[in-house]
Design an enzyme around this catalytic site. Structure first.
Site, short mmCIF file in Angstrom:
data_model
loop_
_atom_site.label_atom_id
_atom_site.label_comp_id
_atom_site.label_asym_id
_atom_site.label_seq_id
_atom_site.Cartn_x
_atom_site.Cartn_y
_atom_site.Cartn_z
CD1 TRP A 56 -1.84 -0.22 7.68
CD2 TRP A 56 -0.29 -0.65 5.97
NE1 TRP A 56 -0.67 -0.76 7.99
CE2 TRP A 56 0.10 -0.95 7.37
CE3 TRP A 56 0.35 -0.88 4.60
CZ2 TRP A 56 1.87 -1.05 7.18
CZ3 TRP A 56 1.46 -1.27 4.68
CH2 TRP A 56 2.31 -1.22 5.75
CG HIS A 109 -9.90 3.29 -5.31
ND1 HIS A 109 -9.19 3.56 -4.40
CD2 HIS A 109 -11.24 2.46 -4.46
CE1 HIS A 109 -9.51 2.30 -3.29
NE2 HIS A 109 -10.45 1.32 -3.70
S1 PPS Z 1 -9.37 -1.67 -1.31
O1 PPS Z 1 -10.34 -3.48 -1.68
O2 PPS Z 1 -8.86 -1.41 -2.93
O3 PPS Z 1 -9.66 -0.30 -0.49
O4 PPS Z 1 -7.56 -2.52 -0.97
P1 PPS Z 1 -7.02 -1.51 -0.61
O5 PPS Z 1 -6.90 -1.16 1.39
O6 PPS Z 1 -5.96 0.15 -1.34
O7 PPS Z 1 -5.70 -2.77 0.03
C1 PPS Z 1 -5.71 -3.91 0.75
C2 PPS Z 1 -4.24 -4.62 0.55
O8 PPS Z 1 -3.31 -3.76 1.73
C3 PPS Z 1 -2.77 -5.07 2.51
N1 PPS Z 1 -2.76 -4.43 3.41
C4 PPS Z 1 -1.79 -4.73 4.41
N2 PPS Z 1 -0.62 -4.91 4.03
C5 PPS Z 1 0.52 -4.12 4.95
N3 PPS Z 1 -0.37 -4.18 6.32
C6 PPS Z 1 -1.11 -3.77 6.61
N4 PPS Z 1 -1.59 -3.52 8.18
C7 PPS Z 1 -2.13 -3.65 5.71
N5 PPS Z 1 -3.53 -3.42 5.83
C8 PPS Z 1 -3.87 -3.77 4.65
C9 PPS Z 1 -4.31 -5.97 2.50
O9 PPS Z 1 -3.21 -7.12 3.27
C10 PPS Z 1 -4.09 -6.32 0.94
O10 PPS Z 1 -2.82 -6.67 0.15
P2 PPS Z 1 -2.64 -7.93 -0.59
O11 PPS Z 1 -1.68 -8.17 -1.00
O12 PPS Z 1 -3.64 -8.32 -1.25
O13 PPS Z 1 -2.03 -8.70 1.18
#
Ligand code: PPS
Length: 300
Positions: A56, A109
């Site tokens: 995000w 991370h």
């Molecule tokens: S990783 O694999 O560690 O890089 O994952 P990361 O990107 O840190 O986290 C993934 C979660 O962020 C959610 N996500 C969002 N939520 C709300 N709005 C937006 N725009 C958005 N983009 C990414 C994504 O859906 C994952 O959360 P969950 O709860 O699994 O849906």
């Protein structure tokens, strides 16, 4: 190594200097060398515990660079967001960082002790994104089923216990957040939460833009917001890692952009699990000046 590298590896967690790395995508010697990198004032590191909103923040930063123009990003022939804003700790990425043109935007991370000390002398910038750990746990559980680079959990309870023990990539959520947060004032750091971003994305984008010293018009900022909502990002193949091969991500088992909400833990935790989690949370965080939003209703 690129995340779209289709080789089949024997991925496993390996302990390394109080942290864990994933054999096959991280090289411990390479990771150790990150500490010695020279930092430029224009460098920006997004630091997250896994599943806290990394992609995000990548999306927002890419859009800020492009002044809200999504077509400018889509026209770059990239397979996923982390090709444009890579993980510094992945094999081969440290070397590329050294010669990359400014601004060098990276995600990580890693724990604090691996990062160049210049960051603590206010060189470069750090954006730490934190998410409430119950939702992190649930998101991480599904990611373990989805990602072939991580062990598939036996069941939710098995993963719940592992997460609380810190027996996962990223180690203890509590240690990660507390350590980075405690260095907040030594660094040029923006500490922001996933929940703040959900609650008011336009304000969050404005804060990020100000922190990065960007000058965008209101219309450009509105476009950054528009193209970084969950609904819009769900439709972007690069944000979903759709082009990453099945050898790394099992696309039949889920989607990267899964739910994107606050409070999904309530659909997964039993009463006993909630009690156990709250006990650990209290013990770990009682003396720490951080609070989280646990439920959508808390912000309505
Ligand atoms: S990783 O694999 O560690 O890089 O994952 P990361 O990107 O840190 O986290 C993934 C979660 O962020 C959610 N996500 C969002 N939520 C709300 N709005 C937006 N725009 C958005 N983009 C990414 C994504 O859906 C994952 O959360 P969950 O709860 O699994 O849906």
């Amino acid at each position: 190594m690129d995340l779209n590298d289709a080789k089949t590896h024997n991925y496993e967690l390996v302990p390394h200097k109080g942290f864990t790395l994933i054999n096959g995508i991280h090289d411990p010697d390479d990771v150790d060398q990150i500490y010695n990198l020279e930092i430029r004032d224009s460098d920006v590191f997004v630091v997250t515990y896994p599943k806290s909103g990394t992609i995000w923040m990548q999306q927002i930063m890419l859009l800020l660079e492009a002044k809200g123009d999504m077509t400018a990003i889509s026209s770059i022939n990239n397979c996923c967001n982390d090709e444009l804003i890579p993980w510094i700790e992945l094999k081969g990425k440290r070397q590329a960082f050294i010669t990359a043109p400014s601004p060098r935007l990276r995600v990580t991370h890693l724990q604090y002790h691996f990062m160049p000390p210049a960051l603590s002398q206010k060189k470069g910038k750090v954006i730490y994104v934190a998410r409430n750990p119950k939702d992190v746990l649930v998101s991480y559980f599904y990611f373990h089923k989805f990602a072939n680079i991580l062990e598939t959990p036996k069941d939710f309870n098995d993963f719940f216990e592992k997460f609380l023990r810190g027996d996962v990539f990223g180690c203890s959520w509590f240690d990660h957040v507390k350590t980075w947060y405690s260095h907040k004032d030594d660094m040029n750091m923006l500490f922001i939460t996933y929940e703040e971003m959900i609650q008011d994305l336009p304000s969050a984008v404005e804060r990020i833009s100000l922190f990065l010293g960007k000058e965008l018009t209101d219309e450009q900022l509105a476009n950054v917001v528009k193209h970084s909502t969950f609904n819009n990002m769900q439709k972007i193949p690069q944000a979903n890692y759709e082009q990453i091969p099945d050898s790394m991500l099992n696309h039949h088992q889920g989607r990267f952009m899964r739910k994107g909400t606050i409070g999904d833990w309530k659909n997964h935790f039993t009463v006993a699990q909630k009690e156990k989690f709250d006990e650990v949370l209290y013990k770990e965080m009682k003396d720490f000046p951080l609070s989280f939003i646990w439920d959508f209703r808390d912000i309505e």
